[in-house]
Design a protein around this motif. Structure first.
Motif, PDB file in Angstrom:
ATOM      1  N   PRO A 207       0.767  -1.119   0.047  1.00 42.87           N
ATOM      2  CA  PRO A 207       0.073   0.090   0.101  1.00 42.87           C
ATOM      3  C   PRO A 207       0.779   1.111   0.074  1.00 42.87           C
ATOM      4  CG  PRO A 207       0.065  -0.973   2.123  1.00 42.87           C
ATOM      5  CD  PRO A 207       0.823  -1.916   1.267  1.00 42.87           C
ATOM      6  N   SER A 208       0.224   2.368  -0.382  1.00 37.12           N
ATOM      7  CA  SER A 208       0.823   3.712  -0.174  1.00 37.12           C
ATOM      8  C   SER A 208       0.484   4.213   1.004  1.00 37.12           C
ATOM      9  CB  SER A 208       0.275   4.552  -1.386  1.00 37.12           C
ATOM     10  OG  SER A 208       0.522   6.006  -1.155  1.00 37.12           O
ATOM     11  N   VAL A 209       1.433   4.488   2.069  1.00 36.51           N
ATOM     12  CA  VAL A 209       1.221   4.775   3.113  1.00 36.51           C
ATOM     13  C   VAL A 209       1.686   6.257   3.485  1.00 36.51           C
ATOM     14  CG1 VAL A 209       1.730   4.362   5.664  1.00 36.51           C
ATOM     15  CG2 VAL A 209       1.664   2.526   4.058  1.00 36.51           C
ATOM     16  N   GLY A 210       0.852   7.096   3.493  1.00 41.80           N
ATOM     17  CA  GLY A 210       1.026   8.424   3.746  1.00 41.80           C
ATOM     18  C   GLY A 210       1.451   8.931   5.189  1.00 41.80           C
ATOM     19  N   GLY A 211       2.170   9.978   5.624  1.00 41.51           N
ATOM     20  CA  GLY A 211       2.710  10.217   6.561  1.00 41.51           C
ATOM     21  C   GLY A 211       2.952  11.602   6.718  1.00 41.51           C
ATOM     22  N   THR A 212       2.955  12.082   8.195  1.00 43.50           N
ATOM     23  CA  THR A 212       3.347  13.483   8.653  1.00 43.50           C
ATOM     24  C   THR A 212       4.004  13.358   9.965  1.00 43.50           C
ATOM     25  OG1 THR A 212       1.032  13.979   7.925  1.00 43.50           O
ATOM     26  CG2 THR A 212       2.152  15.689   9.476  1.00 43.50           C
ATOM     27  N   SER A 213       5.016  14.300   9.842  1.00 43.06           N
ATOM     28  CA  SER A 213       6.141  14.112  10.753  1.00 43.06           C
ATOM     29  C   SER A 213       5.928  14.404  12.236  1.00 43.06           C
ATOM     30  CB  SER A 213       7.402  15.057  10.311  1.00 43.06           C
ATOM     31  OG  SER A 213       6.801  16.225  10.456  1.00 43.06           O
ATOM     32  N   SER A 214       4.541  14.800  12.486  1.00 45.84           N
ATOM     33  CA  SER A 214       3.947  14.974  13.830  1.00 45.84           C
ATOM     34  C   SER A 214       2.538  14.745  13.808  1.00 45.84           C
ATOM     35  CB  SER A 214       4.223  16.549  14.177  1.00 45.84           C
ATOM     36  OG  SER A 214       3.619  17.583  13.360  1.00 45.84           O
ATOM     37  N   VAL A 215       1.912  14.891  14.808  1.00 47.44           N
ATOM     38  CA  VAL A 215       0.423  14.815  15.157  1.00 47.44           C
ATOM     39  C   VAL A 215      -0.015  16.205  14.649  1.00 47.44           C
ATOM     40  CG1 VAL A 215      -1.576  14.394  16.515  1.00 47.44           C
ATOM     41  CG2 VAL A 215       0.635  13.190  16.824  1.00 47.44           C
ATOM     42  N   SER A 216      -0.694  16.071  13.266  1.00 41.94           N
ATOM     43  CA  SER A 216      -0.966  17.428  12.794  1.00 41.94           C
ATOM     44  C   SER A 216      -2.315  17.965  13.376  1.00 41.94           C
ATOM     45  CB  SER A 216      -1.316  16.980  11.296  1.00 41.94           C
ATOM     46  OG  SER A 216      -2.453  16.328  11.129  1.00 41.94           O
TER      47      SER A 216
END
Length: 338
Positions: A207-216
């Motif tokens: 799967p394509s796993v999206g991400g953000t470097s912190s809790v947005s």
């Protein structure tokens, strides 16, 4: 709607940071049939984890005649935009999700159809005329664009096929041409469904796993920003929110030390078979280690093992897509989870 929050440990690598420290996940779904009146879906067994997605189907032709049909797997559309880099498991391959399929246990060899668009106009012939791959990411496209004649490059910039990108590659500022077109890819094959018999089709991909470097959706000591949208999309409940508050309280900076991962599975494109429902449907979400947090929406979800949670239904009609939020500790114990 049953709201469920899991604690999980997932063997994930920290996602690289881009312009806004966020990588978009690409929503991907299941199979589509060209015939919907004769072939029913007896069952679908769907397994989702950050490492892999597997789907096992049982189709049945309930008529007295064999049915020939085209079966398709639409890959997610991808945009060649350097400012909005999506999460792509294999950045060098046309088969960027590593899609595989078997029919009654035998590996199939599906055909890949690709089309490229800029401003809604098919520009595949333009790319092929200059030996530029339709797949916008990867070294091959980058090398081919660097060889474009100046007149062609100027024309493509005017038409929205490419843009100029200036950056420091370590040896000074350089300007290169980068793709700005959209790629649409579909794997497809012809399949025969024998009269009054079941056919087992299984496919898998990364799967394509999206991400953000912190809790947005939590900062400055409170839930804000995208909080309402996240709460609705992922069915976040009090257990998850308490775990985030605890992690923030335990941190000297008051920041919950998690990064986000997101998985989107498009379930609503299904239903194009006889009756439009799935006889027996099972969803399994693999949660991994208890230190991570996972939240998703589902009905009658139950724990079936140390790392897995399951939802089952009969005569199931897919009305909603599946969105999974994972919060992975960036260091320390990350809190005790929910």
């Amino acid at each position: 709607m049953f709201r469920y929050v899991l604690t999980a440990a997932l063997a994930l690598l920290a996602m690289p940071a881009f312009a806004n420290d966020s990588i978009a996940e690409l929503g991907t779904g299941g199979l589509i049939l060209s015939r919907s009146d004769a072939v029913a879906m007896e069952s679908e067994d769907l397994y989702i984890s950050p490492e892999k997605v597997t789907v096992d189907y049982v189709f049945r032709n309930n008529t007295d005649k064999d049915v020939d049909a085209i079966v398709a797997f639409p890959m997610p559309d991808i945009e060649g935009d350097p400012n909005e880099m999506p999460a792509i498991p294999d950045g060098q391959s046309d088969n960027f999700l590593g899609f595989e399929v078997t029919i009654d246990g035998v590996a199939a060899k599906p055909q890949l159809e690709q089309k490229a668009f800029a401003l809604g106009i098919d520009i595949g012939a333009d790319l092929k005329a200059q030996n530029v791959p339709l797949y916008p990411f990867g070294d091959a496209a980058k090398a081919a664009l660097a060889k474009l004649p100046q007149a062609v490059a100027d024309d493509w910039i005017d038409r929205g096929l490419i843009i100029e990108d200036t950056a420091d590659d370590g040896s000074g500022m350089k300007t290169v041409y980068v793709p700005f077109w959209q790629l649409r890819s579909t794997y497809w094959w012809r399949s025969t469904f024998p009269a009054n018999k079941a056919v087992r089709v299984a496919h898998r991909y990364k799967p394509s796993v999206g991400g953000t470097s912190s809790v947005s959706f939590f900062y400055d000591g409170q839930f804000q920003g995208q909080y309402i949208a996240y709460k609705t999309r992922y069915c976040m409940d009090q257990t998850l929110e308490n775990a985030i508050r605890k992690a923030a309280k335990n941190d000297p900076d008051g920041t919950p030390k998690y990064f986000e991962n997101r998985i989107a599975y498009i379930l609503t494109t299904g239903g194009n078979w006889a009756t439009g429902t799935i006889g027996k449907f099972k969803l399994t979400v693999d949660k991994g280690d208890p230190k991570n947090l996972v939240s998703f929406c589902g009905e009658n979800v139950r724990k079936v093992g140390p790392t897995r949670f399951e939802m089952t239904a009969e005569n199931f009609y897919p009305e909603h897509d599946i969105d999974i939020l994972l919060l992975v500790p960036t260091g320390g114990d990350g809190g005790s989870g929910g």
